[in-house]
Each structure stands twice: as structure tokens, then as C-alpha cells.
Design a protein around this motif. Structure first.
Motif, PDB file in Angstrom:
ATOM      1  N   GLN A  82      -3.364   1.845   0.748  1.00  0.00           N
ATOM      2  CA  GLN A  82      -3.832   2.103  -0.614  1.00  0.00           C
ATOM      3  C   GLN A  82      -5.170   1.407  -0.872  1.00  0.00           C
ATOM      4  OE1 GLN A  82      -1.780   0.453  -4.286  1.00  0.00           O
ATOM      5  NE2 GLN A  82      -1.166   2.602  -4.441  1.00  0.00           N
ATOM      6  N   ARG A 127       7.861  -3.843  -1.636  1.00  0.00           N
ATOM      7  CA  ARG A 127       7.643  -2.391  -1.599  1.00  0.00           C
ATOM      8  C   ARG A 127       6.719  -1.877  -2.693  1.00  0.00           C
ATOM      9  NH1 ARG A 127      12.296   1.277  -1.873  1.00  0.00           N
ATOM     10  NH2 ARG A 127      13.120  -0.064  -3.531  1.00  0.00           N
ATOM     11  N   ASN A 162      -0.320  -3.538   0.612  1.00  0.00           N
ATOM     12  CA  ASN A 162      -0.393  -2.081   0.725  1.00  0.00           C
ATOM     13  C   ASN A 162      -1.773  -1.731   1.270  1.00  0.00           C
ATOM     14  OD1 ASN A 162      -0.373   0.722   0.396  1.00  0.00           O
ATOM     15  ND2 ASN A 162       0.938   0.588  -1.418  1.00  0.00           N
TER      16      ASN A 162
END
Length: 351
Positions: free
Chosen positions: A19, A204, A16
Motif C-alpha cells: 500500500q 492486519r 503494509n
């Protein structure tokens, strides 16, 4: 490549990137704000005044720690970890100078695992322990360490040589160091001694939490149930937020009543946490105190070890080690029982 693209360009990229980059930018912004406020304070009061107050804060911390040292006694402690490593510490108190020497000679040599801790982590744990022994409300600062001589042998697991792996040193070994120092000083039973680092995720979702347990009892006080102890200071995500953001259900989270070590003063109870997964995930645990229980002090009984396992939807139970990885399917439940704190003092006889 742009800064945001670099973390995703490696063989094992961040899952990610956005993030992670946002976290880094937040840290940079916080540091910039701190520097700005410090400059503003110096401009308003004048640099000599600010410097004088900084010096006073450290001088006051030094004197506060020296007063605390005056009430201590010398001692040593040898605390083993689940992986067989040991943290050995000798605390020598000099009442004449109101100073202490904290010597980790005899601690295990550098490990092949990631449970090594940089010397800065050990130093922080020492400062933390002596700060907690001060009754006055003083800010944590470098002055707390002035009365303390620290000995950490080069090449041991608390001062490893490059390229030693150290990821568990900050979150797990730091807890062992802290409890070992309290043990050497004889002031309290051990806390749960682990952060119970739990991570789970897939392509995810990624999630990380540390889970509370019991704190140790001391002379005049019981341990606390279900609390983050010593070198961990994080809070758990609210159940509603956890379930809204991730495909999991928090089935239960409660105190393991009666699990704390017995004694004149009882150790704090651990907790039980059950998480049901609604998607396939990988679950990882990084922890300690699954084999060696948190010690009791002055005749108090040790706390209980922690446990972790997975209950499959078909009823199969999959035990997990202190450091382990398991793949879960929809309907599987991860169960975590955190350790409890050690007791202090012998239980009074009923005769």
C-alpha cells in the motif's frame, strides 16, 4: 533488494508495504502528469506567454494581499498549547507601504517532543492566513507572501535544528500558528485548533483519520459546526466503507449542540464520534486543545476543549490524554469529542 522490499527490511518495517509503495507510485505519476501538461501548455502557447501569465498571477496576488493588509491593525498574541509550549507572534502593519512583518520571537525553544514544526510549515500557515483575508478569488501562490516579512528565530520550535522530531508540527503545531496569527490580527476567534489525529490498527489493519470540529466566529459571521478547519483538508471515510474494510462499527457521529463559544457571533460546535471495535486493536491519539480551550475574540467566549476516552465492554471508562495510546478489545468503544470554535463579540445585554 527491490524497491518494494526495502521498507520491510528495517527493524521497524511498514506493516503494509504494498500500500505504501502504491501511494509513492501514485505521487510520482501525478508529478509526471503535471510536468507533461506544463510542457504541453508551453508548447501550445509559447514559453514567453506562459511565463507572462505566471508573473501576472503572482503580481495580482501580491496586490490583493496588500489591499487586505490596508484594512488590518497591528497586534500580538501568545497562544499556549496543552504541552506547555507557546507560539508568540507579533504582527506589525505598515499602512504606508501596505506591508506586514510577522515576528515569532518569544515562541518556545525547540522541544524534545515531536511538536516542532519546520519553518516551511510556519511559512505556509502565514501565507494561508493572509490569503483567507483576500476577498477576491485568486489562486494560492508565492505572490501572497511578497508584502510580508517573516521572522522565525533559529532554534525555536518553529525553526528547529536537526535532528528535531517534527511529525506533529505539520498536523498540530500548524493549527496553533494559524490561530495565533488570527489572534494577533484580531479578526476572529480560534477554531478547534487540532486535527484530532486518530489511528488504530493491528497486524492486519491500519487506519488513520482526522476529525472535524468547530470553526471560530468573526466580525459578521458565526463559526461553522463540524468542519475541518485551516491547516487540515481531509475528508472522513464514508461509514459504509469504513465498516466494510475494517472490523469496526461506527456507533454514532454527530454535532455537539451548544458547545461553540458564546458571543455576538457564536463559535462553531464540535462533534462526538463513537467507534466500536470488533477485533483487538491499538488506538493512538495525537491532538491538542484538551486543556487550553480555543480562545474567543473581542469579548466572545472560548470554545470547549475536546476529550477522548475508551469505554470497555464491562463498563469501565479509560480516560485518554491529548496524546495517548490504548489497547482495545472486541466490544470496546473509543469516544472522541472534538473542540468547538471561539465566539466573537460580547453577547448583547438583555436589559
Amino acid at each position: 533488494a527491490g524497491f518494494g522490499e526495502l521498507p520491510g527490511a528495517e527493524p521497524y518495517p511498514c506493516r503494509n508495504v504494498d500500500q505504501n509503495v502504491a501511494d509513492l507510485r501514485a505521487q510520482l505519476a501525478a508529478n509526471a502528469k503535471g510536468a507533461s501538461e506544463l510542457k504541453r501548455m508551453a508548447s501550445h502557447f509559447g514559453l514567453p506567454t506562459v511565463t507572462a501569465y505566471m508573473r501576472h498571477v503572482q503580481d495580482n496576488a501580491e496586490e490583493s494581499v496588500r489591499r487586505a493588509i490596508s484594512a488590518l491593525r497591528s497586534g500580538e498574541f501568545d497562544y499556549h498549547m496543552d504541552n506547555g509550549a507557546r507560539v508568540k507572534v507579533k504582527a506589525s502593519i505598515d499602512l504606508a507601504t501596505r506591508s506586514a512583518t510577522v515576528d515569532f520571537t518569544g515562541t518556545s525553544a525547540q522541544l524534545s517532543s515531536n511538536f516542532n514544526a519546520p519553518s516551511a510549515v510556519c511559512r505556509a500557515a502565514v501565507m494561508y492566513v493572509f490569503r483567507t483575508l483576500v476577498d477576491e478569488k485568486i489562486p494560492m501562490n508565492e505572490g501572497c507572501l511578497r508584502p510580508i516579512e517573516l521572522v522565525i528565530p533559529e532554534g525555536c520550535m518553529l525553526s528547529p535544528r536537526y535532528p528535531a522530531a517534527v511529525v506533529a508540527g505539520n498536523v498540530e503545531t500548524s493549527q496553533v500558528v494559524t490561530d495565533a496569527i488570527y489572534g494577533a490580527l484580531g479578526v476572529m476567534g480560534a477554531a478547534q485548533g487540532t486535527m484530532n489525529n486518530l489511528t488504530f490498527g493491528n497486524e492486519r489493519y491500519q487506519y488513520y483519520e482526522t476529525v472535524c470540529g468547530g470553526s471560530g466566529a468573526g466580525d459578521g459571521f458565526d463559526g461553522t459546526d463540524a468542519v475541518h478547519t485551516h491547516m487540515t483538508n481531509s475528508r472522513l471515510t464514508d461509514p459504509e466503507v469504513l465498516e466494510f474494510r475494517y472490523p469496526v462499527t461506527l456507533e454514532s457521529f454527530g454535532i455537539r449542540k451548544g458547545s461553540g463559544g458564546a458571543g455576538k457571533h457564536k463559535g462553531g460546535d464540535g462533534t462526538t464520534r463513537r467507534i466500536r471495535f470488533n477485533e483487538a486493536m491499538t488506538v493512538c491519539m495525537l491532538s491538542n486543545r484538551r486543556k487550553v480551550p480555543p480562545y474567543g475574540m473581542a469579548g466572545g467566549q472560548p470554545g470547549e476543549c475536546g476529550r477522548n476516552w475508551v469505554e470497555r465492554e464491562d463498563g469501565t471508562v479509560v480516560p485518554m490524554e491529548a496524546c495517548d495510546t490504548v489497547h482495545v478489545a472486541p466490544g470496546d468503544v473509543f469516544v472522541l469529542q472534538t473542540p468547538s470554535g471561539g465566539g466573537f463579540g460580547e453577547v448583547a445585554s438583555s436589559d
